[in-house]
Design a protein around this motif. Structure first.
Motif, PDB file in Angstrom:
ATOM      1  N   ILE A   1      -5.519   1.138  -6.766  1.00  0.00           N
ATOM      2  CA  ILE A   1      -6.702   1.998  -6.760  1.00  0.00           C
ATOM      3  C   ILE A   1      -6.384   3.381  -5.947  1.00  0.00           C
ATOM      4  O   ILE A   1      -6.532   4.387  -5.947  1.00  0.00           O
TER       5      ILE A   1
ATOM      6  N   TYR B   1     -14.749   1.577  -4.869  1.00  0.00           N
ATOM      7  CA  TYR B   1     -13.605   2.461  -4.760  1.00  0.00           C
ATOM      8  C   TYR B   1     -12.729   2.574  -6.176  1.00  0.00           C
ATOM      9  O   TYR B   1     -12.416   3.736  -6.610  1.00  0.00           O
ATOM     10  N   GLY B   2     -12.992   1.552  -6.928  1.00  0.00           N
ATOM     11  CA  GLY B   2     -12.108   1.478  -8.111  1.00  0.00           C
ATOM     12  C   GLY B   2     -12.989   2.363  -9.317  1.00  0.00           C
ATOM     13  O   GLY B   2     -12.410   3.088  -9.924  1.00  0.00           O
TER      14      GLY B   2
ATOM     15  N   THR C   1       0.754  -1.258   0.118  1.00  0.00           N
ATOM     16  CA  THR C   1      -0.015   0.119  -0.074  1.00  0.00           C
ATOM     17  C   THR C   1       0.860   1.194  -0.084  1.00  0.00           C
ATOM     18  O   THR C   1       0.328   2.389  -0.400  1.00  0.00           O
TER      19      THR C   1
ATOM     20  N   ILE D   1      -4.667  -4.854  -6.251  1.00  0.00           N
ATOM     21  CA  ILE D   1      -5.757  -4.084  -6.750  1.00  0.00           C
ATOM     22  C   ILE D   1      -6.088  -2.724  -6.010  1.00  0.00           C
ATOM     23  O   ILE D   1      -6.165  -1.698  -6.470  1.00  0.00           O
ATOM     24  N   ILE D   2      -6.142  -3.134  -4.674  1.00  0.00           N
ATOM     25  CA  ILE D   2      -6.418  -1.951  -3.654  1.00  0.00           C
ATOM     26  C   ILE D   2      -5.220  -0.813  -3.715  1.00  0.00           C
ATOM     27  O   ILE D   2      -5.483   0.361  -3.698  1.00  0.00           O
TER      28      ILE D   2
ATOM     29  N   PRO E   1     -11.036  -1.345   2.309  1.00  0.00           N
ATOM     30  CA  PRO E   1     -10.744  -2.403   1.763  1.00  0.00           C
ATOM     31  C   PRO E   1      -9.585  -3.255   2.548  1.00  0.00           C
ATOM     32  O   PRO E   1      -9.558  -4.283   2.543  1.00  0.00           O
ATOM     33  N   THR E   2      -8.686  -2.413   2.836  1.00  0.00           N
ATOM     34  CA  THR E   2      -7.389  -2.885   3.443  1.00  0.00           C
ATOM     35  C   THR E   2      -7.561  -3.398   4.802  1.00  0.00           C
ATOM     36  O   THR E   2      -7.012  -4.332   5.207  1.00  0.00           O
TER      37      THR E   2
ATOM     38  N   ILE F   1     -13.746  -3.005  -3.397  1.00  0.00           N
ATOM     39  CA  ILE F   1     -13.044  -2.791  -4.333  1.00  0.00           C
ATOM     40  C   ILE F   1     -13.555  -2.116  -5.589  1.00  0.00           C
ATOM     41  O   ILE F   1     -13.071  -1.204  -6.283  1.00  0.00           O
TER      42      ILE F   1
ATOM     43  N   LEU G   1      -6.008  -9.133  -4.658  1.00  0.00           N
ATOM     44  CA  LEU G   1      -6.783  -8.034  -4.251  1.00  0.00           C
ATOM     45  C   LEU G   1      -6.174  -6.969  -3.569  1.00  0.00           C
ATOM     46  O   LEU G   1      -6.543  -5.714  -3.876  1.00  0.00           O
TER      47      LEU G   1
END
Length: 275
Positions: free
Chosen positions: A165, A251-252, A78, A161-162, A216-217, A248, A158
């Motif tokens: 984003i 937020y995406g 992150t 991906i986070i 999401p984290t 996700i 995932l």
């Protein structure tokens, strides 16, 4: 969406700059070790002071050091968000962002190239940090045998991906506010804290947990610990994974919507330089 020639050129440029400055390269290598050492020392203290009994009660495992360190290792991914902000800001300081912006390529290819380079660095950081923690694991064979690899791989993908984003969000902040160091630092500092970076979120005050549950984290770190240490999760794995997927997607969608809105604003106002 990506122009591979642009991705290659920017990644090559960043790698060349990194190797040109030897001290910076040394710093990049020891950074993941520096990040994990405090967590290892905390774990050793808890074990020594018999704090592992209470720890097991709230987390479902007595494997203190890996529990504390796992999320810190994956938090390195992150950090992609922070790196993207600084890449853009450095280009602004050097006065080169405007020239890059005027090249006839899609703007998402430019930001995406920095994202890819940040991801490569994060993979290297994560590997170094993982082996640093692994040195402190007593029964390494049992540790690896207990890992739920399908859940680990899915959650890891995932998390990437986070991170992407989050990087897009940070790029929007950098383009809009220019000198955005304090904003970026606050965001990248507060998200791991609210997400239970090295503790179960249930230890947070109730009113703060409401914020944690929309990040999401929070679920990514929780599921990563579950996949490696078989810890207790916030909710059943199926529901938690569903919530993570929904967050996700939300937020995406929001990140891409805001990204193109900021791009239009920047192009209309001509403000890709630092002022």
């Amino acid at each position: 969406m990506f122009n591979l020639n642009v991705v290659y050129a920017i990644v090559y440029k960043e790698i060349k700059l990194l190797f040109r400055h030897k001290f910076q390269l040394f710093y990049e290598i020891i950074l993941p070790i520096i990040k994990t050492i405090p967590a290892i020392l905390l774990g050793l203290y808890l074990v020594k002071e018999n704090g592992s009994a209470y720890f097991k009660e709230i987390s479902g495992t007595d494997t203190v050091i890996p529990f504390i360190c796992i999320s810190i290792i994956f938090t390195i991914f992150t950090d992609i968000q922070e790196q993207i902000g600084y890449f853009l800001e450095n280009e602004m300081w050097m006065g080169t962002l405007e020239q890059l912006w005027l090249t006839p390529v899609k703007k998402f290819s430019l930001v995406g190239s920095w994202l890819i380079f940040a991801l490569i660095k994060s993979l290297l950081y994560g590997t170094i940090a993982f082996f640093t923690v692994l040195l402190m694991v007593n029964n390494k064979e049992k540790f690896f045998n207990n890992i739920n690899y399908p859940l680990l791989i899915l959650t890891f993908m995932l998390l990437i991906i986070i991170s992407v984003i989050g990087g897009i969000f940070i790029s929007e902040i950098s383009l809009r506010f220019k000198q955005s160091d304090s904003i970026i630092y606050f965001i990248t500092m507060i998200i791991p804290i609210l997400s239970g970076i090295s503790y179960p979120v249930k230890v947070l005050p109730v009113y703060i947990r409401y914020i944690s549950y929309v990040l999401p984290t929070t679920y990514a770190y929780d599921l990563l610990r579950k996949s490696i240490l078989d810890t207790r999760t916030i909710m059943d794995i199926e529901y938690e994974m569903l919530v993570l997927f929904i967050l996700i997607l939300l937020y995406g969608f929001a990140s891409l919507k805001l990204f193109y809105k900021v791009i239009r604003r920047v192009e209309l106002c001509g403000t890709v330089y630092l002022k």
